[in-house]
Enzyme design. Structure first.
Site, mmCIF file in Angstrom:
data_model
loop_
_atom_site.group_PDB
_atom_site.id
_atom_site.type_symbol
_atom_site.label_atom_id
_atom_site.label_comp_id
_atom_site.label_asym_id
_atom_site.label_seq_id
_atom_site.Cartn_x
_atom_site.Cartn_y
_atom_site.Cartn_z
ATOM 1 N N ASN A 9 0.867 -1.178 0.000
ATOM 2 C CA ASN A 9 0.000 0.000 0.000
ATOM 3 C C ASN A 9 0.902 1.226 0.000
ATOM 4 O O ASN A 9 1.501 1.550 1.020
ATOM 5 C CB ASN A 9 -0.901 -0.030 1.248
ATOM 6 C CG ASN A 9 -1.731 1.242 1.382
ATOM 7 O OD1 ASN A 9 -1.794 2.058 0.451
ATOM 8 N ND2 ASN A 9 -2.365 1.416 2.527
ATOM 9 N N LYS A 11 0.162 4.265 -0.247
ATOM 10 C CA LYS A 11 -0.437 5.457 0.375
ATOM 11 C C LYS A 11 -0.198 6.687 -0.520
ATOM 12 O O LYS A 11 -0.207 6.566 -1.730
ATOM 13 C CB LYS A 11 0.092 5.633 1.801
ATOM 14 C CG LYS A 11 -0.095 4.337 2.629
ATOM 15 C CD LYS A 11 0.094 4.503 4.103
ATOM 16 C CE LYS A 11 -0.153 3.170 4.802
ATOM 17 N NZ LYS A 11 -0.059 3.242 6.246
ATOM 18 N N GLU A 97 -6.763 4.714 7.894
ATOM 19 C CA GLU A 97 -6.547 6.139 7.584
ATOM 20 C C GLU A 97 -7.789 6.734 6.921
ATOM 21 O O GLU A 97 -8.101 7.915 7.113
ATOM 22 C CB GLU A 97 -5.296 6.292 6.704
ATOM 23 C CG GLU A 97 -4.026 6.076 7.527
ATOM 24 C CD GLU A 97 -2.864 5.459 6.774
ATOM 25 O OE1 GLU A 97 -2.834 5.541 5.535
ATOM 26 O OE2 GLU A 97 -1.981 4.881 7.437
ATOM 27 N N GLU A 167 -5.458 -4.910 10.469
ATOM 28 C CA GLU A 167 -4.409 -3.930 10.732
ATOM 29 C C GLU A 167 -4.720 -3.207 12.036
ATOM 30 O O GLU A 167 -5.536 -2.260 12.054
ATOM 31 C CB GLU A 167 -4.347 -2.893 9.600
ATOM 32 C CG GLU A 167 -4.027 -3.480 8.250
ATOM 33 C CD GLU A 167 -3.466 -2.419 7.297
ATOM 34 O OE1 GLU A 167 -2.304 -2.570 6.889
ATOM 35 O OE2 GLU A 167 -4.166 -1.446 6.999
ATOM 36 N N GLY A 173 2.519 2.129 10.889
ATOM 37 C CA GLY A 173 3.495 3.213 10.770
ATOM 38 C C GLY A 173 4.203 3.549 12.063
ATOM 39 O O GLY A 173 4.841 4.589 12.172
#
Ligand code: 13P
Length: 253
Positions: A9, A11, A97, A167, A173
């Protein structure tokens, strides 16, 4: 058997030029006999460049989001039909997110999953608890609610139509990977919930990915867990070597 799957991913990283360079490096690096399936999810703007590179490749093109409606006055949005036309095969939906920074609700994510599936896209339904929810002992309840709402009425027959990514928000992160015991507990529970919702055959075919600070150094142990079928990789997918090392950790032989 479920074929392992590892998705990068990206992002909001990598415009068309840099995306093309990375996908070429990843695709060339894959030439070994690796049997795990690999996918990349570039930003929308880089999808055409990546798609052009992948014309003769097994690498799966994924998107990071989509809108639930087919078309209309939704400035800034992209539909499932547009993604399939651009060569996209899978779409991340409900990423934490999207939920926390952009206010996406369980209900909206359910509509997106249904719209993606109706168009033949494989939804990668992302679910996971916050640190506060885990501390309060609510992890399985939160994950269960997100799973049920995300699934909605989507039909699942052999399980290949759906991917679920667990997740934990606190692991994304942060460099704080969930422990194998924590991942094992939640993945087993998700498989059990899928069995309740859609039966054992469907549940047995759905691939469950773990995401949250997966790195080359911890991937093998996580991927060896019975109900972990690969990973959803953020930061470590932005560099070909580390993404490939994670991909090789998911090989089947
Ligand atoms: P990191 O691998 O950077 O923790 O991100 C995980 C993630 O959010 C993938 O969707």
């Amino acid at each position: 058997m479920r074929r392992p799957l590892v998705i990068g991913n990206w992002k909001m990283h990598l415009g068309p030029r840099d995306a093309e360079a990375l996908v070429r490096a990843v695709d060339e690096g894959r030439l070994s006999s690796n049997e795990a399936q690999a996918g990349v999810a570039p930003p929308y703007i880089s999808i055409p460049a990546v798609s052009a590179c992948l014309a003769n490749s097994e690498l799966l093109l994924c998107a990071q989001n989509m809108h639930q409606e087919e078309k209309g006055a939704f400035t800034g949005e992209v539909s499932a039909a547009m993604l399939t036309e651009a060569g996209v095969k899978m779409v991340l939906l409900g990423h934490s997110e999207r939920r926390t920074l952009f206010g996406e609700t369980d209900e909206q994510i359910g509509l997106k999953v249904a719209a993606a599936a109706a168009r033949g896209l494989v939804p990668v339904l992302c679910i996971g608890e916050t640190e506060e929810q885990r501390d309060r002992g609510e992890t399985l309840e939160v994950v269960g609610r997100q799973l049920a709402a995300g699934l909605g009425d989507m039909p699942v027959s052999d399980g290949s139509e759906l991917v679920v990514a667990y997740e934990p928000v606190w692991a994304i992160g942060t460099g704080r990977t969930a422990t194998p015991e924590q991942v094992d507990e939640v993945h087993r529970a998700i498989r059990g919930m899928l069995t309740e919702h859609r039966g054992a055959v469907a549940a047995g075919g759905v691939r469950l990915l773990y995401g949250g600070s997966v790195k080359p150094g911890n991937a093998r142990e996580l991927f060896s867990l019975a109900d972990v079928d690969g990973g959803l990789i953020g930061g470590a997918s932005l560099e070909a070597r580390s993404f490939l090392d994670i991909l090789f950790a998911a090989r089947t032989e």
